[in-house]
Scaffold this active site. Sequence first.
Site, PDB file in Angstrom:
ATOM      1  N   ASP A  10       0.751  -1.148   0.211  1.00  0.00           N
ATOM      2  CA  ASP A  10      -0.001  -0.031   0.040  1.00  0.00           C
ATOM      3  C   ASP A  10       0.861   1.212  -0.225  1.00  0.00           C
ATOM      4  OD1 ASP A  10      -2.003   1.908   0.969  1.00  0.00           O
ATOM      5  OD2 ASP A  10      -1.371   1.703   2.718  1.00  0.00           O
ATOM      6  N   ASP A  12       0.027   5.106   1.037  1.00  0.00           N
ATOM      7  CA  ASP A  12      -0.059   6.193   2.145  1.00  0.00           C
ATOM      8  C   ASP A  12      -0.147   5.287   3.397  1.00  0.00           C
ATOM      9  OD1 ASP A  12      -0.770   8.783   1.190  1.00  0.00           O
ATOM     10  OD2 ASP A  12      -2.106   7.662   0.038  1.00  0.00           O
ATOM     11  N   ARG A 123     -12.982   9.371 -10.347  1.00  0.00           N
ATOM     12  CA  ARG A 123     -11.831   8.770 -10.721  1.00  0.00           C
ATOM     13  C   ARG A 123     -12.300   7.770 -11.746  1.00  0.00           C
ATOM     14  NH1 ARG A 123      -8.710   8.191  -5.258  1.00  0.00           N
ATOM     15  NH2 ARG A 123      -8.361  10.354  -4.594  1.00  0.00           N
ATOM     16  N   ARG A 134     -10.633  18.570  -0.793  1.00  0.00           N
ATOM     17  CA  ARG A 134      -9.578  17.958  -0.951  1.00  0.00           C
ATOM     18  C   ARG A 134      -8.304  19.124  -1.050  1.00  0.00           C
ATOM     19  NH1 ARG A 134      -8.568  13.068  -1.237  1.00  0.00           N
ATOM     20  NH2 ARG A 134      -6.517  13.528  -1.450  1.00  0.00           N
ATOM     21  N   ARG A 141      -5.489  19.320   6.630  1.00  0.00           N
ATOM     22  CA  ARG A 141      -5.776  17.989   6.711  1.00  0.00           C
ATOM     23  C   ARG A 141      -5.618  17.297   8.085  1.00  0.00           C
ATOM     24  NH1 ARG A 141      -4.501  13.533   3.432  1.00  0.00           N
ATOM     25  NH2 ARG A 141      -5.031  14.528   1.486  1.00  0.00           N
ATOM     26  N   SER A 179     -10.953  12.067   3.313  1.00  0.00           N
ATOM     27  CA  SER A 179     -12.137  11.429   2.509  1.00  0.00           C
ATOM     28  C   SER A 179     -12.458  10.090   2.635  1.00  0.00           C
ATOM     29  CB  SER A 179     -11.295  11.740   1.174  1.00  0.00           C
ATOM     30  OG  SER A 179     -10.211  10.841   0.892  1.00  0.00           O
ATOM     31  N   TYR A 219      -5.697  -7.570   2.839  1.00  0.00           N
ATOM     32  CA  TYR A 219      -5.071  -8.188   3.978  1.00  0.00           C
ATOM     33  C   TYR A 219      -5.526  -9.469   4.421  1.00  0.00           C
ATOM     34  CZ  TYR A 219      -3.278  -8.391   8.878  1.00  0.00           C
ATOM     35  OH  TYR A 219      -2.903  -9.010  10.083  1.00  0.00           O
ATOM     36  N   THR A 224      -3.262 -13.704  -0.334  1.00  0.00           N
ATOM     37  CA  THR A 224      -2.101 -12.931   0.130  1.00  0.00           C
ATOM     38  C   THR A 224      -1.614 -13.550   1.547  1.00  0.00           C
ATOM     39  OG1 THR A 224      -3.385 -11.369   1.307  1.00  0.00           O
ATOM     40  CG2 THR A 224      -2.598 -10.766  -1.214  1.00  0.00           C
TER      41      THR A 224
HETATM   42  O1  M1P Z   1      -4.134   5.908  -0.320  1.00  0.00           O
HETATM   43  C1  M1P Z   1      -5.088   6.236   0.782  1.00  0.00           C
HETATM   44  C2  M1P Z   1      -6.019   7.292   0.539  1.00  0.00           C
HETATM   45  O2  M1P Z   1      -5.341   8.536   0.307  1.00  0.00           O
HETATM   46  C3  M1P Z   1      -6.095   9.754  -0.184  1.00  0.00           C
HETATM   47  O3  M1P Z   1      -6.859   9.533   1.098  1.00  0.00           O
HETATM   48  P1  M1P Z   1      -6.879  11.301   1.789  1.00  0.00           P
HETATM   49  O4  M1P Z   1      -6.676  12.360   0.759  1.00  0.00           O
HETATM   50  O5  M1P Z   1      -8.175  11.253   2.507  1.00  0.00           O
HETATM   51  O6  M1P Z   1      -5.802  11.068   2.892  1.00  0.00           O
HETATM   52  C4  M1P Z   1      -7.201   9.492  -1.127  1.00  0.00           C
HETATM   53  O7  M1P Z   1      -6.481   9.605  -2.543  1.00  0.00           O
HETATM   54  C5  M1P Z   1      -7.914   8.123  -1.019  1.00  0.00           C
HETATM   55  O8  M1P Z   1      -8.652   7.841  -2.161  1.00  0.00           O
HETATM   56  C6  M1P Z   1      -6.807   6.947  -0.709  1.00  0.00           C
HETATM   57  O9  M1P Z   1      -7.558   5.699  -0.487  1.00  0.00           O
END
Ligand code: M1P
Length: 262
Positions: A10, A12, A123, A134, A141, A179, A219, A224
């Site tokens: 993954d 983020d 998207r 956003r 944030r 989001s 997960y 996996t």
């Molecule tokens: O990759 C995780 C998430 O990252 C973004 O979320 P946020 O802006 O809320 O931190 C978005 O791109 C979301 O679609 C994605 O799942």
Amino acid sequence: MSKKIICLFDVDGTLTEPRQPINPQIEKFLLETVKKEFDIAIVGGSDLSKIQEQLDGKNLFEKYKYVFAENGLIAFKDGKALPSQSIQDMLGEDNLQDFLNFVLRYISELKLPFKRGTFVEFRTGMMNISPVGRNCSKKEREQFYEYDNEHHIREKFIQALKKEFPDLALAYSIGGQISFDVFPIGWDKTYCLRHIQGYDEIHFFGDKTVEGGNDHEIYESNFTIGHRVTCPKDTVNQLKILMTLVKENREKEQLSVSMHCA
Ligand code: M1P
């Protein structure tokens, strides 16, 4: 014969801090150490441009065997695009507009400490909905994230959508800070697994692995071996452990082969 392994990450919270660029040391470790042992791939909930921005996208397709954006609805193998599907084809324009109209009405009635722009990002395989917008800054944030932890704005929004549209086969997941993502059931991160072939083991690393998080289904998947991580540094630590275990197993295998031959 030793197992063919791929590590699927993954983005983020796993390879990077949320929506931030990858730390160069972590990238170096992936490309110079991990890649010597295993193939590596990424699966993000975000769209491709955000992933490229975060993972120093110049040579993204050379760095990773597979690149999956939007849970794998946008997919590349060795830099070559794989087939895709769109959310509008799946839902139909009528349903889509009813859904979007409700979302915009709901947001218009929300009172938050602050609101910015871009509340819906449409998207290919999903909609990303942000009650705060956003366009908020990095500081805003973080502030919204804290506010949401206390007031559960996103969870309540998702409950309202589920109640209003019980017949639309949609899934909702919270993958980031400001989001949530909406997509047809089954278009979660397990979607990308259909593209990965030829491996004995797929090791998935993600941070949002509990129910409702966007790493949960992949997960838990039978296809996996899941690794729950807490941050990019933890990903590195868990990779080191995996590499040690794999090395030990290979040595054991070699020893038993040579004993067998002697
Ligand atoms: O990759 C995780 C998430 O990252 C973004 O979320 P946020 O802006 O809320 O931190 C978005 O791109 C979301 O679609 C994605 O799942």
